[in-house]
Enzyme design. Sequence first.
Site, PDB file in Angstrom:
ATOM      1  N   MET A   1       0.861  -1.195   0.000  1.00  9.09           N
ATOM      2  CA  MET A   1       0.000   0.000   0.000  1.00  9.09           C
ATOM      3  C   MET A   1       0.883   1.225   0.000  1.00  9.09           C
ATOM      4  SD  MET A   1      -3.140  -0.867   0.220  1.00  9.09           S
ATOM      5  CE  MET A   1      -2.860  -2.204   1.327  1.00  9.09           C
ATOM      6  N   PRO A   2       0.486   2.282  -0.632  1.00  5.33           N
ATOM      7  CA  PRO A   2      -0.583   2.360  -1.600  1.00  5.33           C
ATOM      8  C   PRO A   2      -0.209   1.784  -2.955  1.00  5.33           C
ATOM      9  CG  PRO A   2       0.472   4.491  -1.381  1.00  5.33           C
ATOM     10  CD  PRO A   2       1.130   3.580  -0.390  1.00  5.33           C
TER      11      PRO A   2
END
Lengths: 61, 61, 61, 61, 61, 61
Positions: free
Chosen positions: D1-2
């Site tokens: 992430m992201p």
Amino acid sequence: MPVITIRMAEGRTLEQKRVLADEITAAVTKTFGVEPQVVTIFFEELKTESIARAGKLLSES
Amino acid sequence: MPVITIRMAEGRTLEQKRVLADEITAAVTKTFGVEPQVVTIFFEELKTESIARAGKLLSES
Amino acid sequence: MPVITIRMAEGRTLEQKRVLADEITAAVTKTFGVEPQVVTIFFEELKTESIARAGKLLSES
Amino acid sequence: MPVITIRMAEGRTLEQKRVLADEITAAVTKTFGVEPQVVTIFFEELKTESIARAGKLLSES
Amino acid sequence: MPVITIRMAEGRTLEQKRVLADEITAAVTKTFGVEPQVVTIFFEELKTESIARAGKLLSES
Amino acid sequence: MPVITIRMAEGRTLEQKRVLADEITAAVTKTFGVEPQVVTIFFEELKTESIARAGKLLSES
């Protein structure tokens, strides 16, 4: 805005994409009251071996 | 529904896609109690030069 | 890699998401021969008024 | 992430992708306070005939 | 063009999004030689119960 | 197939979504020669603070 993505199997003609781009842009501008310039459309075209329905690859069903 | 997208580097075999489409569809139908016909899977395959991790292109790391 | 997106109508339980995340990760790691740590799954949940099939909003069909 | 997706017309060079991957990863790690290893970037490159703006295919406007 | 999507867990501040939007737009305009007006960024924010890594929901790992 | 995603700022009415779903499905079925039942449309609605144009959040421009 808005950004529209049309995901589909490969094989549509340029003319089909031309017509659909025009008609979808017209529908969006009329319905949302926005200018055509702000409408972006992406045609995502995948091989039928890269798409599955009911657990089967389209290229094999 | 549901629509499942699997984004990955190019290079998997047709057999791998066949097996994974079957197994994921089975998991979804069992877990969500839906018919296999409503489950659509897209395999999005990208070149390793079009994927980056930790700021480096996969084709160069 | 890979990154998997499951797009579906709102309303599934936490337990269903828990089970499906586990089963899909197991299927991917076994089929692609990758470690579980590299498999990312996103559940995209939409209101039924934001999904249409056959030209009708799901909330109205 | 992201996970970051950059959707664009085909034609950028490898060097442009290399530089942008590096700069975006640096901006994300600094702004979100995360490690570079957790930042994944996908470059989605489409033919100009598969992109439309203001109802016209880019390849024809 | 290009259209950039940043998919991430909920919880970032408005200021973080403001700064990242500015920095990514600057990186894209400089690297691709395009005007800022053509760069669109979407922040897709998901609950940690809707994201899984290594088979586990982020809200539970 | 095809699967269509319309990404836009929050705030459109149910009636606008109803009309646009109908019109886009009609355009796709006519242009591609497919049945309405195979056309799926997703409306992805984001807060204006989660969308940026020219480096500025829409909620602040």
